[in-house]
Design a protein around this motif. Structure first.
Motif, PDB file in Angstrom:
ATOM      1  N   LEU A 130      22.027  11.041  18.060  1.00  0.00           N
ATOM      2  CA  LEU A 130      21.559  11.997  17.048  1.00  0.00           C
ATOM      3  C   LEU A 130      20.299  12.715  17.507  1.00  0.00           C
ATOM      4  O   LEU A 130      20.113  13.916  17.252  1.00  0.00           O
ATOM      5  N   ARG A 131      19.430  12.008  18.205  1.00  0.00           N
ATOM      6  CA  ARG A 131      18.189  12.608  18.690  1.00  0.00           C
ATOM      7  C   ARG A 131      18.422  13.509  19.906  1.00  0.00           C
ATOM      8  O   ARG A 131      17.597  14.371  20.198  1.00  0.00           O
ATOM      9  N   LEU A 132      19.532  13.287  20.612  1.00  0.00           N
ATOM     10  CA  LEU A 132      19.812  14.070  21.814  1.00  0.00           C
ATOM     11  C   LEU A 132      20.676  15.292  21.537  1.00  0.00           C
ATOM     12  O   LEU A 132      20.788  16.171  22.391  1.00  0.00           O
ATOM     13  N   ALA A 133      21.293  15.346  20.373  1.00  0.00           N
ATOM     14  CA  ALA A 133      22.215  16.451  20.066  1.00  0.00           C
ATOM     15  C   ALA A 133      21.451  17.768  19.931  1.00  0.00           C
ATOM     16  O   ALA A 133      20.351  17.819  19.383  1.00  0.00           O
ATOM     17  N   ARG A 134      22.039  18.834  20.451  1.00  0.00           N
ATOM     18  CA  ARG A 134      21.496  20.186  20.348  1.00  0.00           C
ATOM     19  C   ARG A 134      22.571  21.125  19.795  1.00  0.00           C
ATOM     20  O   ARG A 134      23.766  20.874  19.933  1.00  0.00           O
ATOM     21  N   MET A 135      22.132  22.210  19.190  1.00  0.00           N
ATOM     22  CA  MET A 135      23.056  23.171  18.596  1.00  0.00           C
ATOM     23  C   MET A 135      23.665  24.075  19.674  1.00  0.00           C
ATOM     24  O   MET A 135      22.964  24.523  20.579  1.00  0.00           O
ATOM     25  N   ASP A 136      24.976  24.335  19.562  1.00  0.00           N
ATOM     26  CA  ASP A 136      25.585  25.380  20.388  1.00  0.00           C
ATOM     27  C   ASP A 136      25.084  26.744  19.926  1.00  0.00           C
ATOM     28  O   ASP A 136      24.777  26.939  18.746  1.00  0.00           O
ATOM     29  N   THR A 137      25.004  27.679  20.832  1.00  0.00           N
ATOM     30  CA  THR A 137      24.606  29.044  20.479  1.00  0.00           C
ATOM     31  C   THR A 137      25.765  30.001  20.766  1.00  0.00           C
ATOM     32  O   THR A 137      26.775  29.624  21.374  1.00  0.00           O
ATOM     33  N   PHE A 138      25.591  31.231  20.344  1.00  0.00           N
ATOM     34  CA  PHE A 138      26.605  32.257  20.580  1.00  0.00           C
ATOM     35  C   PHE A 138      26.784  32.518  22.078  1.00  0.00           C
ATOM     36  O   PHE A 138      27.863  32.884  22.538  1.00  0.00           O
ATOM     37  N   PHE A 139      25.714  32.275  22.856  1.00  0.00           N
ATOM     38  CA  PHE A 139      25.735  32.607  24.275  1.00  0.00           C
ATOM     39  C   PHE A 139      26.209  31.457  25.165  1.00  0.00           C
ATOM     40  O   PHE A 139      26.749  31.678  26.231  1.00  0.00           O
ATOM     41  N   ARG A 140      25.968  30.209  24.728  1.00  0.00           N
ATOM     42  CA  ARG A 140      26.359  29.098  25.590  1.00  0.00           C
ATOM     43  C   ARG A 140      26.526  27.805  24.805  1.00  0.00           C
ATOM     44  O   ARG A 140      25.962  27.643  23.715  1.00  0.00           O
ATOM     45  N   ARG A 141      27.318  26.889  25.405  1.00  0.00           N
ATOM     46  CA  ARG A 141      27.515  25.567  24.822  1.00  0.00           C
ATOM     47  C   ARG A 141      26.339  24.676  25.197  1.00  0.00           C
ATOM     48  O   ARG A 141      25.863  24.702  26.329  1.00  0.00           O
ATOM     49  N   SER A 142      25.866  23.892  24.237  1.00  0.00           N
ATOM     50  CA  SER A 142      24.760  22.980  24.521  1.00  0.00           C
ATOM     51  C   SER A 142      25.247  21.815  25.386  1.00  0.00           C
ATOM     52  O   SER A 142      26.436  21.489  25.428  1.00  0.00           O
ATOM     53  N   VAL A 143      24.313  21.177  26.074  1.00  0.00           N
ATOM     54  CA  VAL A 143      24.624  19.979  26.858  1.00  0.00           C
ATOM     55  C   VAL A 143      24.776  18.814  25.880  1.00  0.00           C
ATOM     56  O   VAL A 143      23.898  18.551  25.063  1.00  0.00           O
ATOM     57  N   SER A 144      25.882  18.107  25.955  1.00  0.00           N
ATOM     58  CA  SER A 144      26.194  17.056  24.978  1.00  0.00           C
ATOM     59  C   SER A 144      25.276  15.853  25.155  1.00  0.00           C
ATOM     60  O   SER A 144      24.715  15.628  26.246  1.00  0.00           O
ATOM     61  N   PRO A 145      25.124  15.023  24.098  1.00  0.00           N
ATOM     62  CA  PRO A 145      24.333  13.797  24.236  1.00  0.00           C
ATOM     63  C   PRO A 145      24.833  12.892  25.349  1.00  0.00           C
ATOM     64  O   PRO A 145      24.031  12.271  26.053  1.00  0.00           O
ATOM     65  N   THR A 146      26.154  12.819  25.532  1.00  0.00           N
ATOM     66  CA  THR A 146      26.702  11.983  26.600  1.00  0.00           C
ATOM     67  C   THR A 146      26.239  12.466  27.967  1.00  0.00           C
ATOM     68  O   THR A 146      25.812  11.667  28.816  1.00  0.00           O
ATOM     69  N   GLU A 147      26.302  13.775  28.197  1.00  0.00           N
ATOM     70  CA  GLU A 147      25.861  14.334  29.474  1.00  0.00           C
ATOM     71  C   GLU A 147      24.361  14.130  29.677  1.00  0.00           C
ATOM     72  O   GLU A 147      23.904  13.820  30.794  1.00  0.00           O
ATOM     73  N   ARG A 148      23.589  14.332  28.615  1.00  0.00           N
ATOM     74  CA  ARG A 148      22.142  14.158  28.714  1.00  0.00           C
ATOM     75  C   ARG A 148      21.787  12.718  29.077  1.00  0.00           C
ATOM     76  O   ARG A 148      20.926  12.466  29.929  1.00  0.00           O
ATOM     77  N   LEU A 149      22.457  11.777  28.437  1.00  0.00           N
ATOM     78  CA  LEU A 149      22.174  10.373  28.707  1.00  0.00           C
ATOM     79  C   LEU A 149      22.606   9.993  30.122  1.00  0.00           C
ATOM     80  O   LEU A 149      21.871   9.315  30.851  1.00  0.00           O
ATOM     81  N   MET A 150      23.787  10.435  30.535  1.00  0.00           N
ATOM     82  CA  MET A 150      24.289  10.105  31.866  1.00  0.00           C
ATOM     83  C   MET A 150      23.382  10.688  32.945  1.00  0.00           C
ATOM     84  O   MET A 150      23.052  10.020  33.925  1.00  0.00           O
ATOM     85  N   LEU A 151      22.952  11.933  32.763  1.00  0.00           N
ATOM     86  CA  LEU A 151      22.081  12.571  33.736  1.00  0.00           C
ATOM     87  C   LEU A 151      20.764  11.817  33.863  1.00  0.00           C
ATOM     88  O   LEU A 151      20.283  11.549  34.972  1.00  0.00           O
ATOM     89  N   THR A 152      20.191  11.467  32.731  1.00  0.00           N
ATOM     90  CA  THR A 152      18.891  10.780  32.754  1.00  0.00           C
ATOM     91  C   THR A 152      18.994   9.406  33.396  1.00  0.00           C
ATOM     92  O   THR A 152      18.128   9.004  34.185  1.00  0.00           O
ATOM     93  N   ILE A 153      20.049   8.661  33.080  1.00  0.00           N
ATOM     94  CA  ILE A 153      20.231   7.341  33.677  1.00  0.00           C
ATOM     95  C   ILE A 153      20.427   7.456  35.182  1.00  0.00           C
ATOM     96  O   ILE A 153      19.889   6.649  35.957  1.00  0.00           O
ATOM     97  N   CYS A 154      21.190   8.472  35.624  1.00  0.00           N
ATOM     98  CA  CYS A 154      21.366   8.689  37.070  1.00  0.00           C
ATOM     99  C   CYS A 154      20.030   8.951  37.743  1.00  0.00           C
ATOM    100  O   CYS A 154      19.739   8.410  38.822  1.00  0.00           O
ATOM    101  N   PHE A 155      19.198   9.768  37.105  1.00  0.00           N
ATOM    102  CA  PHE A 155      17.883  10.070  37.672  1.00  0.00           C
ATOM    103  C   PHE A 155      17.013   8.812  37.744  1.00  0.00           C
ATOM    104  O   PHE A 155      16.391   8.523  38.773  1.00  0.00           O
ATOM    105  N   LEU A 156      16.967   8.039  36.651  1.00  0.00           N
ATOM    106  CA  LEU A 156      16.115   6.854  36.612  1.00  0.00           C
ATOM    107  C   LEU A 156      16.610   5.766  37.559  1.00  0.00           C
ATOM    108  O   LEU A 156      15.816   5.028  38.146  1.00  0.00           O
TER     109      LEU A 156
END
Length: 231
Positions: free
Chosen positions: A13-39
């Motif tokens: 819920l804290r990672l969710a972002r709104m989609d806009t007319f111009f682009r799709r937001s990065v999903s919470p799953t992608e955000r979490l996976m990316l961050t864990i890969c980095f860490l």
């Protein structure tokens, strides 16, 4: 995957972002996976750019925001402010594992290698000859964090970092709820304080012990250094 799904449930819920007319937001799953890969890997953002097909500035923002969510959502459960009961639990484990009574934690610093931030001169350049920030932590006998301070300049020594941190101030000003002094287990001796243990870099005080200098030690002091170093 079970652990990942459980973590995602807690922060999505804290990672969710709104989609806009111009682009799709990065999903919470992608955000979490990316961050864990980095860490987990320490990959550069340029490497993650090729793996996740996201802009470097976007990756930087996602990692920073997700780490902030981790802290806000999870630290009260996993690194809560220790109370007297918690200190006594830690002391019991130190005595069991290291045979060092009245020890409620071990304190030390760890240099985390970084790329030199622009315009910082030698602030982050440490005695090991690379740029770093310092993770200062108190841990229990099972290597788990009890309290942490993160981000001090790499050139600063451990004793000064600890003394200037909120964590260290809580020890020096006796704000941590350490148990009151008691005799050593199985003795009728004088009441002795509960203590943290550290290496030679730290300044000794009533609630923090460090080893004797290694020169000219008798058998009693050598045994003390051995037991303290184990802890």
């Amino acid at each position: 995957m079970t652990t990942f799904d459980e973590l995602l449930d807690r922060v999505s819920l804290r990672l969710a972002r709104m989609d806009t007319f111009f682009r799709r937001s990065v999903s919470p799953t992608e955000r979490l996976m990316l961050t864990i890969c980095f860490l987990a890997t320490g990959d550069r953002f340029t490497s993650l750019y090729y793996n996740f097909h996201l802009g470097i500035s976007t990756i930087s923002t996602i990692v920073k925001d997700t780490c902030q969510v981790f802290w806000e959502q999870l630290h009260e459960e996993f690194i809560p402010t220790p109370n007297r009961q918690r200190w006594l639990q830690i002391e019991k484990k130190f005595q069991e594992v290291c045979q060092f009574p009245h020890c409620v934690g071990a304190v030390d610093g760890k240099h985390i290698r970084i790329i030199k931030p622009p315009g910082t001169g030698s602030e982050f350049f440490n005695y090991k000859k690379y740029f770093s920030i310092v993770l200062m932590a108190i841990t229990d006998a099972e290597y788990r964090f009890v309290a942490v301070d993160i981000g001090a300049y790499g050139r600063t020594n451990d004793s000064m970092i600890f003394k200037n941190s909120f964590m260290g101030q809580s020890v020096y000003n006796r704000q941590f709820d350490f148990p009151p002094p008691e005799p050593m287990p199985g003795t009728n001796g004088p009441p002795l304080p509960y203590v943290l243990v550290g290496d030679e870099a730290f300044q000794m005080l009533g609630n923090l012990l460090k080893p004797y200098s290694s020169r000219g030690l008798d058998a009693t002091k050598r045994n003390y250094n051995y037991q303290l170093t184990r802890a």
